[in-house]
Design a protein around this motif. Structure first.
Motif, mmCIF file in Angstrom:
data_model
loop_
_atom_site.group_PDB
_atom_site.id
_atom_site.type_symbol
_atom_site.label_atom_id
_atom_site.label_comp_id
_atom_site.label_asym_id
_atom_site.label_seq_id
_atom_site.Cartn_x
_atom_site.Cartn_y
_atom_site.Cartn_z
ATOM 1 N N GLU A 167 -47.716 47.815 73.603
ATOM 2 C CA GLU A 167 -46.480 48.256 72.967
ATOM 3 C C GLU A 167 -46.495 49.753 72.704
ATOM 4 O OE1 GLU A 167 -43.954 47.529 68.805
ATOM 5 O OE2 GLU A 167 -45.787 46.384 69.212
ATOM 6 N N THR A 168 -47.649 50.250 72.246
ATOM 7 C CA THR A 168 -47.770 51.685 71.979
ATOM 8 C C THR A 168 -47.680 52.489 73.269
ATOM 9 O OG1 THR A 168 -49.135 51.260 70.030
ATOM 10 C CG2 THR A 168 -49.240 53.475 70.967
ATOM 11 N N LEU A 169 -48.338 52.017 74.322
ATOM 12 C CA LEU A 169 -48.269 52.697 75.616
ATOM 13 C C LEU A 169 -46.822 52.774 76.106
ATOM 14 C CD1 LEU A 169 -51.350 51.128 77.444
ATOM 15 C CD2 LEU A 169 -51.111 53.510 76.745
ATOM 16 N N SER A 177 -59.987 55.870 79.725
ATOM 17 C CA SER A 177 -59.773 56.345 78.356
ATOM 18 C C SER A 177 -59.723 57.865 78.299
ATOM 19 C CB SER A 177 -60.897 55.816 77.456
ATOM 20 O OG SER A 177 -60.795 56.337 76.158
ATOM 21 N N THR A 178 -60.595 58.517 79.071
ATOM 22 C CA THR A 178 -60.632 59.979 79.077
ATOM 23 C C THR A 178 -59.336 60.558 79.622
ATOM 24 O OG1 THR A 178 -63.042 60.015 79.332
ATOM 25 C CG2 THR A 178 -61.837 62.002 79.987
ATOM 26 N N ILE A 179 -58.856 60.007 80.730
ATOM 27 C CA ILE A 179 -57.620 60.510 81.328
ATOM 28 C C ILE A 179 -56.443 60.275 80.382
ATOM 29 C CG2 ILE A 179 -55.987 60.208 83.223
ATOM 30 C CD1 ILE A 179 -58.370 59.532 85.009
ATOM 31 N N PHE A 180 -56.386 59.078 79.779
ATOM 32 C CA PHE A 180 -55.310 58.797 78.835
ATOM 33 C C PHE A 180 -55.325 59.808 77.687
ATOM 34 C CE2 PHE A 180 -54.256 56.925 74.702
ATOM 35 C CZ PHE A 180 -52.891 56.753 74.874
ATOM 36 N N ARG A 181 -56.509 60.099 77.145
ATOM 37 C CA ARG A 181 -56.618 61.032 76.017
ATOM 38 C C ARG A 181 -56.147 62.426 76.423
ATOM 39 N NH1 ARG A 181 -61.316 60.009 75.089
ATOM 40 N NH2 ARG A 181 -62.446 61.778 75.960
ATOM 41 N N GLU A 182 -56.536 62.883 77.624
ATOM 42 C CA GLU A 182 -56.127 64.208 78.091
ATOM 43 C C GLU A 182 -54.604 64.283 78.223
ATOM 44 O OE1 GLU A 182 -58.251 64.523 81.704
ATOM 45 O OE2 GLU A 182 -60.142 65.109 80.763
ATOM 46 N N ARG A 183 -54.001 63.225 78.730
ATOM 47 C CA ARG A 183 -52.553 63.249 78.943
ATOM 48 C C ARG A 183 -51.799 63.076 77.630
ATOM 49 N NH1 ARG A 183 -51.958 61.028 85.182
ATOM 50 N NH2 ARG A 183 -53.208 62.774 85.944
ATOM 51 N N LEU A 184 -52.394 62.340 76.697
ATOM 52 C CA LEU A 184 -51.784 62.240 75.369
ATOM 53 C C LEU A 184 -51.789 63.611 74.684
ATOM 54 C CD1 LEU A 184 -50.580 60.299 73.255
ATOM 55 C CD2 LEU A 184 -52.915 59.992 72.365
ATOM 56 N N LYS A 185 -52.898 64.338 74.818
ATOM 57 C CA LYS A 185 -52.976 65.686 74.243
ATOM 58 C C LYS A 185 -51.939 66.607 74.894
ATOM 59 C CE LYS A 185 -57.889 65.596 72.974
ATOM 60 N NZ LYS A 185 -59.233 66.132 73.278
ATOM 61 N N THR A 232 -63.540 54.110 73.470
ATOM 62 C CA THR A 232 -62.935 53.998 74.803
ATOM 63 C C THR A 232 -61.773 53.015 74.796
ATOM 64 O OG1 THR A 232 -64.506 52.249 75.433
ATOM 65 C CG2 THR A 232 -65.102 54.533 75.972
ATOM 66 N N ARG A 233 -61.443 52.464 73.636
ATOM 67 C CA ARG A 233 -60.366 51.488 73.545
ATOM 68 C C ARG A 233 -59.012 52.173 73.723
ATOM 69 N NH1 ARG A 233 -60.294 47.812 68.312
ATOM 70 N NH2 ARG A 233 -62.281 47.202 69.290
ATOM 71 N N LEU A 234 -58.181 51.554 74.549
ATOM 72 C CA LEU A 234 -56.824 52.053 74.746
ATOM 73 C C LEU A 234 -55.891 51.444 73.698
ATOM 74 C CD1 LEU A 234 -56.621 51.744 78.623
ATOM 75 C CD2 LEU A 234 -56.678 53.875 77.320
ATOM 76 N N LEU A 258 -53.286 57.868 65.631
ATOM 77 C CA LEU A 258 -53.166 58.938 66.627
ATOM 78 C C LEU A 258 -54.423 59.797 66.652
ATOM 79 C CD1 LEU A 258 -51.518 60.552 68.690
ATOM 80 C CD2 LEU A 258 -50.537 61.853 66.781
ATOM 81 N N SER A 259 -54.959 60.131 65.495
ATOM 82 C CA SER A 259 -56.173 60.943 65.419
ATOM 83 C C SER A 259 -57.326 60.261 66.138
ATOM 84 C CB SER A 259 -56.549 61.209 63.960
ATOM 85 O OG SER A 259 -55.556 61.985 63.322
ATOM 86 N N GLN A 260 -57.437 58.939 65.999
ATOM 87 C CA GLN A 260 -58.491 58.198 66.684
ATOM 88 C C GLN A 260 -58.320 58.259 68.196
ATOM 89 O OE1 GLN A 260 -58.422 54.238 64.940
ATOM 90 N NE2 GLN A 260 -60.324 54.688 63.850
ATOM 91 N N LEU A 261 -57.079 58.113 68.656
ATOM 92 C CA LEU A 261 -56.818 58.177 70.097
ATOM 93 C C LEU A 261 -57.157 59.546 70.664
ATOM 94 C CD1 LEU A 261 -53.391 56.290 70.314
ATOM 95 C CD2 LEU A 261 -55.631 55.437 71.023
ATOM 96 N N LEU A 262 -56.905 60.597 69.888
ATOM 97 C CA LEU A 262 -57.157 61.967 70.358
ATOM 98 C C LEU A 262 -58.615 62.363 70.270
ATOM 99 C CD1 LEU A 262 -54.092 63.742 68.680
ATOM 100 C CD2 LEU A 262 -54.374 63.252 71.120
ATOM 101 N N SER A 263 -59.367 61.698 69.408
ATOM 102 C CA SER A 263 -60.758 62.113 69.147
ATOM 103 C C SER A 263 -61.729 61.695 70.232
ATOM 104 C CB SER A 263 -61.232 61.535 67.810
ATOM 105 O OG SER A 263 -61.413 60.129 67.910
#
Length: 280
Positions: free
Chosen positions: A54-56, A7-15, A48-50, A39-44
């Motif tokens: 479909e979104t990925l 989840s942490t790596i995904f968030r960093e790469r999304l940012k 830890t939920r991905l 989107l705000s939830q994913l970035l915050s």
């Protein structure tokens, strides 16, 4: 990989993708088919939920990156990232700001960097020591000085988190003027140790030095750039590990060096100061 790490790596790469896109959050969310609050939830990082598969897929397709890269399973962004070799060899060229090593530091900003140096850590060296060691190795003094300054500047950034672990005896040998430092003047060695003690105190806690007993432990020099890659130093080149599992294994090795340290990070500056005050 642990779900929290994923989840942490995904968030960093999304940012990273959001920053590159030059879109505001609303436009970015629309482009990948979700609403702004999602989107705000994913970035915050509140969960830890991905996102849904479909979104990925939408994110990967919209910004032309691979799912493996987005989830931290590959270090290549392109759709062929999954077939990248897990082991590469890179030359250690002069001109630090132009090297892959500098690029890897920049990419790992905001994550922990773990570093086992081959000698005195680069960013802790005085100009006199840079000149002396550049002369021994027949390398560019300017390139070596540039690397030292780059590392100092990097470690003053508020998001920096770097741990360095090395044998205590490297500093004791240096203080006595033995080994490769046998022709480095005593006065310069004294100034080097004082300079090192000052920087260790100044950069703590974003830069932390641990010293272990070199008679009990051994390590080759290497640097681990967050969860992304590890570079093993072998003279004039680096063996670069890109696959997740080898990087995690080397990280575990580093953590064991930390556990074995008999001089901890908060003690390193005073230890170096005492070495500077000794007369051998």
């Amino acid at each position: 990989m642990d779900k929290r790490d994923l989840s942490t790596i995904f968030r960093e790469r999304l940012k990273m993708l959001l920053t590159r896109s030059d879109l505001n959050q609303s436009a970015f969310a629309t482009a990948v088919g979700i609403d702004r609050s999602a989107l705000s939830q994913l970035l915050s990082g509140a969960s830890t939920r991905l996102p849904r598969a479909e979104t990925l897929l939408n994110i990967a397709a919209e910004f032309k990156v691979s799912l493996d890269w987005l989830l931290g399973l590959s270090q290549d962004e392109g759709v062929t990232g999954e077939i990248r070799e897990s082991l590469e060899i890179e030359e250690a060229a002069d001109g630090f700001d132009r090297t892959l090593l500098a690029k890897w530091h920049a990419e790992a900003a905001g994550t922990k960097i773990r570093y086992v140096p081959a000698g005195i850590p680069d960013l802790l060296r005085t100009e006199a020591l840079v000149d002396y060691e550049a002369g021994i190795a027949n390398k560019s003094r300017e390139a070596q000085a540039g690397e030292t300054q780059y590392r100092i500047d990097y470690n003053r950034r508020p998001e920096t988190d770097m741990e360095v672990c090395m044998p205590r005896h490297t500093l004791e040998i240096f203080a006595r003027g033995l080994g490769v430092w046998d022709r480095f003047p005593e006065a310069d060695r004294h100034q080097q140790l004082l300079h090192m003690a000052t920087l260790l105190d100044d950069l703590y806690p974003t830069f932390r030095l641990f010293l272990y007993d070199g008679r009990m432990r051994y390590s080759i020099p290497y640097t681990i750039f967050g969860p992304y890659r590890a570079a093993i130093y072998v003279g004039d080149m680096y063996l670069v590990l890109n696959a997740t599992q080898p990087v995690r294994t080397l990280t575990s090795h580093f953590d064991n060096l930390i556990r074995a340290a008999d001089i901890n990070a908060h003690e390193a500056a005073s230890f170096t100061q005492r070495l500077a005050e000794m007369r051998f």
